[in-house]
Design a protein around this motif. Sequence first.
Motif, PDB file in Angstrom:
ATOM      1  N   LEU A   1       0.831  -1.210   0.000  1.00 27.93           N
ATOM      2  CA  LEU A   1       0.000   0.000   0.000  1.00 27.93           C
ATOM      3  C   LEU A   1       0.866   1.262   0.000  1.00 27.93           C
ATOM      4  CD1 LEU A   1      -2.797  -1.081   2.511  1.00 27.93           C
ATOM      5  CD2 LEU A   1      -2.957  -0.933   0.031  1.00 27.93           C
ATOM      6  N   GLU A   2       1.954   1.231   0.780  1.00 30.68           N
ATOM      7  CA  GLU A   2       2.840   2.390   0.848  1.00 30.68           C
ATOM      8  C   GLU A   2       3.535   2.643  -0.491  1.00 30.68           C
ATOM      9  OE1 GLU A   2       3.367   4.654   3.280  1.00 30.68           O
ATOM     10  OE2 GLU A   2       1.638   3.708   4.205  1.00 30.68           O
TER      11      GLU A   2
ATOM     12  N   ALA B   1      -6.362   3.673  10.070  1.00 32.72           N
ATOM     13  CA  ALA B   1      -5.780   4.954  10.461  1.00 32.72           C
ATOM     14  C   ALA B   1      -5.224   5.706   9.254  1.00 32.72           C
ATOM     15  CB  ALA B   1      -4.683   4.735  11.498  1.00 32.72           C
ATOM     16  N   ARG B   2      -4.657   4.971   8.282  1.00 28.46           N
ATOM     17  CA  ARG B   2      -4.035   5.612   7.122  1.00 28.46           C
ATOM     18  C   ARG B   2      -5.026   5.851   5.979  1.00 28.46           C
ATOM     19  NH1 ARG B   2       1.669   2.126   6.727  1.00 28.46           N
ATOM     20  NH2 ARG B   2       2.349   2.497   8.879  1.00 28.46           N
ATOM     21  N   TYR B   3      -5.940   4.919   5.801  1.00 30.13           N
ATOM     22  CA  TYR B   3      -6.894   5.013   4.688  1.00 30.13           C
ATOM     23  C   TYR B   3      -8.291   4.744   5.246  1.00 30.13           C
ATOM     24  CZ  TYR B   3      -2.367   3.805   2.648  1.00 30.13           C
ATOM     25  OH  TYR B   3      -1.044   3.750   2.335  1.00 30.13           O
ATOM     26  N   PRO B   4      -8.906   5.729   5.875  1.00 29.33           N
ATOM     27  CA  PRO B   4     -10.147   5.502   6.635  1.00 29.33           C
ATOM     28  C   PRO B   4     -11.293   4.932   5.805  1.00 29.33           C
ATOM     29  CG  PRO B   4      -9.205   7.672   7.106  1.00 29.33           C
ATOM     30  CD  PRO B   4      -8.439   7.129   5.952  1.00 29.33           C
ATOM     31  N   ALA B   5     -11.364   5.280   4.515  1.00 28.00           N
ATOM     32  CA  ALA B   5     -12.520   4.864   3.714  1.00 28.00           C
ATOM     33  C   ALA B   5     -12.316   3.544   2.988  1.00 28.00           C
ATOM     34  CB  ALA B   5     -12.857   5.962   2.696  1.00 28.00           C
ATOM     35  N   LEU B   6     -11.129   2.956   3.047  1.00 26.89           N
ATOM     36  CA  LEU B   6     -10.851   1.719   2.309  1.00 26.89           C
ATOM     37  C   LEU B   6     -11.578   0.548   2.978  1.00 26.89           C
ATOM     38  CD1 LEU B   6      -9.305   0.256   0.066  1.00 26.89           C
ATOM     39  CD2 LEU B   6      -7.405  -0.027   1.663  1.00 26.89           C
TER      40      LEU B   6
ATOM     41  N   VAL C   1     -15.117   3.202  -0.255  1.00 25.49           N
ATOM     42  CA  VAL C   1     -14.460   4.147  -1.163  1.00 25.49           C
ATOM     43  C   VAL C   1     -13.130   3.539  -1.560  1.00 25.49           C
ATOM     44  CG1 VAL C   1     -13.495   6.450  -1.452  1.00 25.49           C
ATOM     45  CG2 VAL C   1     -15.548   6.122  -0.070  1.00 25.49           C
ATOM     46  N   PRO C   2     -12.935   3.188  -2.856  1.00 18.17           N
ATOM     47  CA  PRO C   2     -11.660   2.596  -3.276  1.00 18.17           C
ATOM     48  C   PRO C   2     -10.493   3.514  -2.977  1.00 18.17           C
ATOM     49  CG  PRO C   2     -13.335   2.390  -4.992  1.00 18.17           C
ATOM     50  CD  PRO C   2     -13.882   3.322  -3.965  1.00 18.17           C
ATOM     51  N   LEU C   3      -9.323   2.926  -2.800  1.00 14.96           N
ATOM     52  CA  LEU C   3      -8.132   3.687  -2.438  1.00 14.96           C
ATOM     53  C   LEU C   3      -7.781   4.705  -3.508  1.00 14.96           C
ATOM     54  CD1 LEU C   3      -5.950   4.063  -0.361  1.00 14.96           C
ATOM     55  CD2 LEU C   3      -4.605   2.294  -1.482  1.00 14.96           C
ATOM     56  N   ARG C   4      -7.978   4.323  -4.776  1.00 12.17           N
ATOM     57  CA  ARG C   4      -7.620   5.261  -5.848  1.00 12.17           C
ATOM     58  C   ARG C   4      -8.482   6.517  -5.797  1.00 12.17           C
ATOM     59  NH1 ARG C   4      -9.550   0.782  -8.596  1.00 12.17           N
ATOM     60  NH2 ARG C   4      -7.440   0.300  -9.265  1.00 12.17           N
ATOM     61  N   GLN C   5      -9.789   6.372  -5.382  1.00 14.26           N
ATOM     62  CA  GLN C   5     -10.647   7.538  -5.253  1.00 14.26           C
ATOM     63  C   GLN C   5     -10.311   8.342  -4.003  1.00 14.26           C
ATOM     64  OE1 GLN C   5     -14.763   6.566  -5.600  1.00 14.26           O
ATOM     65  NE2 GLN C   5     -14.482   5.224  -7.380  1.00 14.26           N
TER      66      GLN C   5
END
Length: 697
Positions: free
Chosen positions: A613-614, A642-647, A690-694
């Motif tokens: 992911l990083e 914590a890093r990507y709340p919507a994933l 919510v996908p990470l790319r969005q």
Amino acid sequence: MSNPGPLSERAIILAPGGRDGHIAASILREVGFPAEVHPSLLSLCAELKKGAGLAIIADEAIRGADLRPLASFLAAQPAWSDFPIVLLTQRGGGPERNPAAARLAEILGNVSFLERPFHPTTLASVVRAAIRGRRRQYEARDHLQELGEGEKRLQTALKAGRLGSWSLDLKNMALHTSDTCKTHFGLTPDQPFKYDYLRTAIHPDDFERREAVFQSSLLTGQDYAIEYRNIWPDGSIHWVDVRARAIRDAAGEIAQLVGVSIDITARKTSEIERERLLAEIAAERAALTDLTATLEHRVEERTVDLLNEIAARERAQEQLFQAQKMESIGQLTGGVAHDFNNLLMAVMGNLDILRKRLPNDPRALRLIDGALQGARRGASLTQRMLAFARQQDLKTTSTDLVSLLHGMRDLLDRTLGPHIAFTLRIPENLPLVEVDANQVELAVLNLVINARDAMPGGGSIDVIVDQASGNETKNLRASSYLRVQIVDNGSGMDALTLKKAIEPFFSTKPTGKGTGLGLSMVHGLAVQLGGLLDLASEPGRGTTATLWLPVATSEAPVAVEAAAEIETETGKPATILVVDDDALIAMSTVDMLEDLGHKVIEANSGQAALDLLEKGSLVDLVITDQAMPGMTGTEFAKIVRARYPALPILLATGYAELTDEETSNLPRLAKPYQQAQLRAHVNRLLADGVPLRQAIK
């Protein structure tokens, strides 16, 4: 299944004299078959190698010719192929009146004779039949390829489970084994392994027992299953678990044994050590009992009030001993159940996909469905084991026991059959109970099935519900209970059997008819709910099983209208990150997701997934296991949140000992699961998340 191309269905025509070849080609093209005319036998053979549906050859073109190129082509066909040839003969030139034509039939194999002059409809009919046959050959080729792929997957599963495969031809006692099987008997893959060596390697103390089981399988055709010791070439002793199924030949005689083997030395060593420890405990207990008896005798001389204090102490010691023993066995059973869940996950996932890829093979589908049924029964067994070990999830709510039992009426009637008289005696206006409704249904079903099995010739079963105070029975923490009594008039149990009835793996049923975990599961469930299971029985007078369930202290939850089911069809393709340290489970999950049209990225640990992911891997969903070295699934999910709340994150695990805090707001899919369940969870999370790319945009 691959579709035949234009080359694979064309007709190659060799008729050098006259206009027969061009006439035949014209007729075939008019009815939709591609056809080509070639001038010589060599050019025809060259075209056949490129692909064709059939060949049409005039007999004068090959009479006296060198047929070796054509014969070589036909001889080199793969097993699935039987290339069709239509031989054009003069009137009266068929095989029944022409020995030369009959000899050609022997050389050409799959040949049809068509006398000239022929009617266009006759030619079209012959060619159409030949093409149909050729298409079936192509289908057979594709099935063979798919079966080969299935064989590769099976070998992968065998290796992952450290299982060896073997077969024994009973006519000549020829033993064929995999490399893994050889290692179970102390041999290297390059060493020969014959049946005579196998027999001489059996430990002398196990030889007669193994021989008896082996001969029984040969005589009855029943499955061969035994655990025994064998002595390796280096003199060390190892345990092996060997299982096989008898295979009969066309005459119905048992011709082969085909099965698997696994080295169980580590497990057996643990069992032997456990038995040794239990023996030491029993000896200590016997010594303690002797001491207690001496003390009782002395105390009895003083005062009766003081037979009572010692008796109470003895009961406490017995309860402590039983609690410790049950806890030890429970931990062992729970661990085995979790591991078994993982194995079932791989089996069910692969069978799901294989079933979709063999839609037109009824026999294969029956075999796959049978395997899936067995896997589901295995999953049910693991749930019983987890229930016994008190590691299954219990979701207790205020439940209307009256409605629950009435709702089970049809199921119980079908289960009991026409020879059992069944009645429900339940008063109205009973209070709610605080239970897990699904587990209570399973417990009641287990108790009713036990009662049915105690009455093979028929009888009666009554289910009676009443309310009782917790003070009437010791060790009950609630003040009020509902009692569910299952009363039968079956064979009953003697005192010794009744005492052992709830011990794990104890069963009076014949081999294969019970696991010995049914009553243990019900007992474990009752204790977890704050109740108990009470058994009363006498030989010839039936059995009464009483399940004590605590009365709820809160009202039933307000019923809400169920949300519409999520679309079960595969949604929009997505990129999914799968995190699992078990390669076999990861492979099964990846196969199911890719079969649904998704792109999958794999990671074998939480840290490896975070690194991906990083580094910029854009994913739409994360699916993670729980029990992984270094970082658990819930710990990994906390960092990702914590890093990507919507994933969206899905926890897919058979690990049951998770706190509410660990799984709060974290969707969970229990192992083992099938593709349909996985698809439903994935579709719902992709629709809501919510996908990470969005999220990055």
